[in-house]
Design a protein around this motif. Structure first.
Motif, PDB file in Angstrom:
ATOM      1  N   ALA A   6      38.573  48.198  28.221  1.00 35.89           N
ATOM      2  CA  ALA A   6      37.917  49.190  29.081  1.00 35.89           C
ATOM      3  C   ALA A   6      36.856  48.578  29.979  1.00 35.89           C
ATOM      4  CB  ALA A   6      37.294  50.289  28.223  1.00 35.89           C
ATOM      5  N   TYR A   7      36.347  47.389  29.642  1.00 36.86           N
ATOM      6  CA  TYR A   7      35.281  46.763  30.419  1.00 36.86           C
ATOM      7  C   TYR A   7      35.691  45.406  30.988  1.00 36.86           C
ATOM      8  CZ  TYR A   7      32.456  50.405  28.310  1.00 36.86           C
ATOM      9  OH  TYR A   7      31.964  51.613  27.915  1.00 36.86           O
ATOM     10  N   ALA A   8      36.911  44.969  30.717  1.00 32.42           N
ATOM     11  CA  ALA A   8      37.389  43.692  31.226  1.00 32.42           C
ATOM     12  C   ALA A   8      37.903  43.863  32.661  1.00 32.42           C
ATOM     13  CB  ALA A   8      38.496  43.137  30.335  1.00 32.42           C
ATOM     14  N   SER A   9      37.644  42.873  33.485  1.00 33.47           N
ATOM     15  CA  SER A   9      38.108  42.920  34.863  1.00 33.47           C
ATOM     16  C   SER A   9      39.621  42.725  34.924  1.00 33.47           C
ATOM     17  CB  SER A   9      37.423  41.829  35.698  1.00 33.47           C
ATOM     18  OG  SER A   9      37.844  40.553  35.259  1.00 33.47           O
ATOM     19  N   LEU A  10      40.184  43.016  36.091  1.00 31.32           N
ATOM     20  CA  LEU A  10      41.621  42.843  36.284  1.00 31.32           C
ATOM     21  C   LEU A  10      42.022  41.398  36.038  1.00 31.32           C
ATOM     22  CD1 LEU A  10      44.342  44.033  37.266  1.00 31.32           C
ATOM     23  CD2 LEU A  10      43.620  43.495  39.606  1.00 31.32           C
ATOM     24  N   GLU A  11      41.181  40.469  36.513  1.00 26.90           N
ATOM     25  CA  GLU A  11      41.508  39.038  36.376  1.00 26.90           C
ATOM     26  C   GLU A  11      41.452  38.614  34.905  1.00 26.90           C
ATOM     27  OE1 GLU A  11      40.404  40.115  40.326  1.00 26.90           O
ATOM     28  OE2 GLU A  11      39.235  40.275  38.482  1.00 26.90           O
ATOM     29  N   MET A  12      40.506  39.135  34.129  1.00 28.43           N
ATOM     30  CA  MET A  12      40.412  38.783  32.711  1.00 28.43           C
ATOM     31  C   MET A  12      41.623  39.298  31.943  1.00 28.43           C
ATOM     32  SD  MET A  12      37.624  37.092  31.862  1.00 28.43           S
ATOM     33  CE  MET A  12      37.162  37.560  30.200  1.00 28.43           C
ATOM     34  N   LEU A  13      42.077  40.523  32.266  1.00 30.90           N
ATOM     35  CA  LEU A  13      43.252  41.077  31.596  1.00 30.90           C
ATOM     36  C   LEU A  13      44.502  40.275  31.897  1.00 30.90           C
ATOM     37  CD1 LEU A  13      42.628  44.897  32.081  1.00 30.90           C
ATOM     38  CD2 LEU A  13      42.459  43.607  29.962  1.00 30.90           C
ATOM     39  N   LYS A  14      44.519  39.618  33.059  1.00 29.85           N
ATOM     40  CA  LYS A  14      45.671  38.789  33.409  1.00 29.85           C
ATOM     41  C   LYS A  14      45.537  37.372  32.886  1.00 29.85           C
ATOM     42  CE  LYS A  14      47.075  41.301  37.610  1.00 29.85           C
ATOM     43  NZ  LYS A  14      47.307  41.199  39.055  1.00 29.85           N
ATOM     44  N   ASP A  61      33.246  38.800  36.948  1.00 31.19           N
ATOM     45  CA  ASP A  61      33.817  39.580  35.853  1.00 31.19           C
ATOM     46  C   ASP A  61      32.712  40.315  35.100  1.00 31.19           C
ATOM     47  OD1 ASP A  61      36.477  38.673  36.339  1.00 31.19           O
ATOM     48  OD2 ASP A  61      35.947  36.775  35.388  1.00 31.19           O
ATOM     49  N   ASP A  62      31.559  39.637  34.899  1.00 29.36           N
ATOM     50  CA  ASP A  62      30.411  40.317  34.289  1.00 29.36           C
ATOM     51  C   ASP A  62      29.864  41.398  35.222  1.00 29.36           C
ATOM     52  OD1 ASP A  62      30.577  38.874  32.009  1.00 29.36           O
ATOM     53  OD2 ASP A  62      28.884  37.547  32.416  1.00 29.36           O
ATOM     54  N   VAL A  63      29.985  41.182  36.570  1.00 30.50           N
ATOM     55  CA  VAL A  63      29.526  42.195  37.527  1.00 30.50           C
ATOM     56  C   VAL A  63      30.337  43.486  37.334  1.00 30.50           C
ATOM     57  CG1 VAL A  63      29.373  42.801  39.972  1.00 30.50           C
ATOM     58  CG2 VAL A  63      28.686  40.524  39.206  1.00 30.50           C
ATOM     59  N   PHE A  64      31.662  43.338  37.155  1.00 31.53           N
ATOM     60  CA  PHE A  64      32.510  44.528  36.940  1.00 31.53           C
ATOM     61  C   PHE A  64      32.074  45.274  35.678  1.00 31.53           C
ATOM     62  CE2 PHE A  64      36.212  46.571  35.006  1.00 31.53           C
ATOM     63  CZ  PHE A  64      36.620  47.408  36.043  1.00 31.53           C
ATOM     64  N   ALA A  65      31.887  44.519  34.559  1.00 31.51           N
ATOM     65  CA  ALA A  65      31.465  45.163  33.315  1.00 31.51           C
ATOM     66  C   ALA A  65      30.093  45.806  33.471  1.00 31.51           C
ATOM     67  CB  ALA A  65      31.448  44.134  32.183  1.00 31.51           C
ATOM     68  N   LEU A  66      29.162  45.119  34.207  1.00 34.32           N
ATOM     69  CA  LEU A  66      27.826  45.674  34.445  1.00 34.32           C
ATOM     70  C   LEU A  66      27.925  46.968  35.252  1.00 34.32           C
ATOM     71  CD1 LEU A  66      24.732  45.427  34.305  1.00 34.32           C
ATOM     72  CD2 LEU A  66      24.841  44.019  36.376  1.00 34.32           C
ATOM     73  N   GLY A  67      28.832  46.991  36.230  1.00 37.07           N
ATOM     74  CA  GLY A  67      29.023  48.204  37.022  1.00 37.07           C
ATOM     75  C   GLY A  67      29.492  49.367  36.162  1.00 37.07           C
ATOM     76  N   CYS A  68      30.417  49.082  35.213  1.00 40.16           N
ATOM     77  CA  CYS A  68      30.890  50.147  34.310  1.00 40.16           C
ATOM     78  C   CYS A  68      29.743  50.683  33.456  1.00 40.16           C
ATOM     79  CB  CYS A  68      32.011  49.613  33.411  1.00 40.16           C
ATOM     80  SG  CYS A  68      33.542  49.203  34.299  1.00 40.16           S
TER      81      CYS A  68
END
Length: 874
Positions: A300-308, A316-323
């Motif tokens: 739920a907090y992993a970026s698209l690139e991390m999931l791939k 990637d931490d910016v995406f999680a911080l945004g969530c």
């Protein structure tokens, strides 16, 4: 062929977890050992276990502490445990942890201590890498530290099996130690005891952010509080990124809101150093170990690139911080906990938060961009955009200046107050320890007295030790006179019981001594006069009995004199019987049933008996045959290979014995059903008359509650070639050592091979029924083997392109290899229809299952083979 389908496993795990209503759990994906379990066991208890039920702490702590919460049902990565959340109240023990007498728990007899220093007090939570405990640091306690508690993180047993587990926790400790920042949890040390690895960190009081968010679901925590928390965690990430470390699993469960120290980021357990350009360095640590290979992330907090499976970057931490920021201000996840890859496929967009200004919403919306090229590239730029380029720095600077001024003005007062508090705590601790020492000594004395009573040696040394222990107990606990009196009565009762026992045996003097010692312990002992009276009665009875025995002895002597005459006549017969008895005694010792039994020695003994008494030797032969047959029948269930030579020798010795002639040793009957997965020694094979061994078999439950021998592997082309070579009834172009499964055979050809195999082994091999095959292939309903050879083309990975060797791949829990995939296998259903079960290499993974089956006409093709079964001789 082992496939590292990381993205597929992450997606599958996220779907399963979402279905369970717990989408924030950290998912672990491995490199070469992933595929077997799509739903990770995140709530596994890897920790320790108390020794005494009902143990309670005498130290009062806050109900909220580091990753501690009560009443929660859903968490991010760290599973918070209310108290000690195991089936009996505490975790399981481990050999690296020992137990010793308690000094800190009222009513407790034992306590759990690590490294002789850290006394575990309470299980706080369980996360992806291990369990976290609150622990008393005895060194701090000895130094009269006013806060002697630390948090200890223990590597869990499942994670510990990972080959890089020890290095992983060491890297986590070292990286966390380098991140010395007020908004990052402080890590003290990293150590190990035996095979138990742990690290120590500061103990905090408060609550995890995910718990606070659940309480404010749908509304957020308030704009002012949300801004303060966002600034704290943003500062932590900016500091970590400045040290070239990406958190990689940032989420509410890894943010701890303390009562006095603001928000702190915890668990840099999968953080990795970031190289220039965003690609992990190929030198230094990475060549030895990369914690990212453990593959832990929260969908739920992993970026698209991390999931791939991409390399972690600060964005990637910016995406999680945004969530997290979105949840702070709105009380809900921007994508409703849908993983980034699914959100990208569905083209989901976050709904604007009306309480934010345009500038703030633009900054937050940019941080939540699903694709990296469209996302804010650093936390610092996000903060500048959200709080303003200078406003956030001024706010932090003003706060810092205010803190310095307040600290300078109040330093002297706080120093004095702290010193006074430390002195008070020291006095309280000394008093507490002194009281605990006295209570422990009282308990030890009481336990020693109880142990002496249980020993009941009843000698002088025992009495002396017991009196000394009672005196010392009374000195330590003079108010408990009842215990001393009860103990004396118990000792007196022991001596009375001993006196009664000696009296019943006719030992009058020992009985009198025991009675005297009973009175010494308790003058008013009940029953003493009765025993004295019985002693006098017994003395008179003893005199009468001795006289009767004298008369009886004289009569016996007379009888013996009369027997002397007859003894001379019987001497010859007795000598003969003696020889017979010696031979029979030797035979009885020789017939001890184990693998050391010597059939040759039994034969020599029978020959000796034949010379002494031929009639008895003839009568004894069938008895010995029955004993040997029963023995070999038992030994065969333990080791049929070692039993067969013994049976052959016995048949040569007693060729007319029907039991030995009919005894049939089954080389598979000794195996327990379902044991084939334990290793090669739990498989079996029948010998062939023409030389060599038949198919390798394992024993399973055949689906009807009866054991069944099943081929561990598909019948190979090499085995069919051996049949063709020996019989000359068919032709084969395959060599006998070809490891691929047999195919391009008709059902009639397979039946011909089975008929030949039955003649070679003396057994009845056959094709399995559908029910028998499914029970073996599915291990009676256990999960499918992950690396089955079925068709798969995904992300550059291909499977099912060609057949693999029959021995290739992982066995299921019953030891069956390649039951699913590779070639489909012939079975018969209940109506005797021929089916092909298990799928083949051309079947896609989704349809390549133990339940897969199609009707088959028995003609030869390149996708169909078979494996054999036979019933056991029990």
């Amino acid at each position: 062929m082992v496939v590292n389908d990381k993205t597929r496993i992450v997606k599958k795990a996220a779907e399963n977890l979402s279905a369970c209503g717990d989408s924030d759990v950290t998912v672990f994906v491995g490199n070469d050992n992933t595929g077997a379990n799509d739903h990770p066991q995140v709530n596994h208890n890897p920790g320790l276990e108390r020794a005494i039920p009902g143990q309670s702490s005498s130290v009062q702590t806050s109900s909220s502490s580091l990753v501690e919460s009560a009443g929660s049902k859903s968490f991010d990565a760290t599973r918070v445990v209310d108290g000690l959340a195991t089936s009996d109240g505490l975790p399981r023990p481990h050999e690296a942890v020992h137990f010793e007498p308690s000094s800190s728990r009222e009513g407790a007899v034992t306590k759990t201590v690590i490294k002789g220093r850290f006394e575990l007090d309470k299980l706080l939570g369980v996360g992806g890498m291990g369990a976290v405990y609150k622990a008393l640091d005895r060194r701090k306690l000895e130094a009269s530290d006013s806060d002697p508690y630390v948090a200890i993180k223990l590597l869990n047993e499942d994670f510990q099996q990972h080959p890089d587990a020890f290095i992983s926790l060491q890297r986590e400790a070292r990286k966390s130690q380098t991140l010395a920042h007020p908004n990052i949890v402080t890590v003290y040390d990293f150590d190990r005891e035996g095979d138990r690895v742990f690290m120590t960190m500061e103990f905090l009081e408060g609550a995890p952010l995910d718990q606070l968010l659940r309480k404010s679901a749908g509304v957020g925590v308030g704009k002012e509080k949300a801004a303060l928390l966002l600034k704290d965690v943003s500062n932590a990430l900016i500091y970590a990124h400045s040290h070239r470390i990406v958190h990689s699993d940032f989420k509410p469960g890894n943010i701890f809101v303390t009562e006095k120290k603001g928000a702190k980021v915890i668990d840099f357990g999968i953080a990795r150093a970031v190289s220039e350009g965003g690609v992990a360095s190929k030198a230094g640590e990475k060549t030895v170990f990369d914690a990212g290979t453990l593959g832990a992330l929260t969908p739920a907090y992993a970026s698209l690139e991390m999931l791939k499976g991409g390399e972690p970057q600060p964005s990637d931490d910016v995406f999680a911080l945004g969530c997290v920021a979105y949840e702070l201000f709105s009380g809900r996840h921007p994508y409703d906990k849908v993983p980034a890859d699914k959100a990208f496929e569905k083209k989901l967009k976050p709904k604007r938060i009306k309480t934010l200004s345009r500038r703030q919403w633009r900054a937050l919306d940019s941080a939540l961009a699903l694709r990296r090229q469209e996302r804010t590239d650093s936390v610092e730029r996000f903060v500048q955009g959200f709080f303003g380029k200078t406003g956030w720095k001024w706010a932090f600077g003003s706060l810092f200046a205010a803190t310095l001024i307040a600290g300078g003005m109040g330093y002297t007062h706080l120093e004095k107050e702290n010193a006074e508090e430390q002195r008070r705590v020291k006095v309280e601790l000394e008093e507490k320890l002194q009281n605990e020492l006295v209570q422990r000594r009282i308990a030890d004395k009481k336990e020693t007295i109880g142990r002496l009573l249980e020993l009941s040696v009843l000698n002088q040394a025992w009495e002396r030790d017991l009196r000394i222990e009672l005196q010392e107990y009374s000195a330590l606990n003079p108010s408990d006179a009842a215990f001393a009196e009860s103990t004396k009565r118990s000792v007196s009762d022991l001596f009375i019981a001993a006196a009664t026992g000696q009296l019943n045996l006719g030992n009058l003097e020992p009985a009198e001594r025991m009675l005297s010692r009973a009175v010494q312990w308790n003058e008013g002992v009940p029953g003493a006069e009765e025993i004295r009276s019985q002693l006098e009665t017994e003395r008179e009875a003893l005199r009468v009995r001795l006289e009767q025995e004298r008369i009886a002895a004289e009569r016996e002597a007379e009888r013996m004199r009369r027997e002397v005459a007859r003894a001379a006549q019987l001497r010859v017969a007795q000598e003969k019987q003696k020889k017979i008895n010696l031979v029979i005694d030797d035979l009885e010792s020789m017939l001890k049933c184990d693998f050391n039994i010597s059939v040759d020695r039994i034969g020599y003994a029978l020959s000796a008996l034949q010379q002494v008494d031929a009639t008895k030797a003839k009568l004894l032969r069938p008895v010995i045959g029955e004993e040997l047959a029963g023995c070999f029948d038992k030994l065969a269930l333990r080791n049929p290979t070692n039993t067969q030579p013994l049976l052959d020798s016995a048949r040569n010795l007693l060729p007319q014995d029907a039991l030995l002639a009919d005894l049939d040793i089954d080389y598979c009957a000794h195996l327990a059903p379902g044991s084939g997965g334990r290793g090669d020694r739990y498989s079996c094979a029948d010998s062939l008359v023409s030389g060599g061994l038949g198919p390798e078999m394992v024993v399973v439950n055949g689906g009807a509650g009866r054991p069944l021998a099943v081929g561990k592997y598909e019948v190979s082309a090499g085995e069919i070639s051996q049949f063709c070579r020996v019989t000359g009834d068919c032709s084969s172009t395959e060599e006998e050592n070809v490891p691929l499964p047999a195919r391009n055979l008709s059902l009639a050809q397979a039946q011909a091979y089975i008929h030949w195999l039955n003649g070679e082994t003396g057994r009845e091999y056959r094709l399995p029924s559908e029910r028998e095959w499914f029970a073996a292939a599915s291990a009676n309903g256990q999960p499918e083997v992950a690396d089955r050879n079925c068709y798969l083309r995904y992300g550059g990975v291909e499977k099912g392109v060609e057949l693999v060797a029959v021995r290739s791949g992982s066995a299921n829990p019953f030891g069956i290899v390649n039951a699913v995939g590779n070639v489909q296998e012939w079975v018969f259903d209940v109506d005797n229809n021929l089916l092909a079960a298990g799928g083949s290499r051309q079947d896609p993974m989704s349809r390549c299952l133990a339940t897969s089956k199609i009707f088959h006409d028995g003609s030869a093709d390149g996708l169909t083979g078979f494996r054999l079964v036979r019933d056991l001789v029990r």
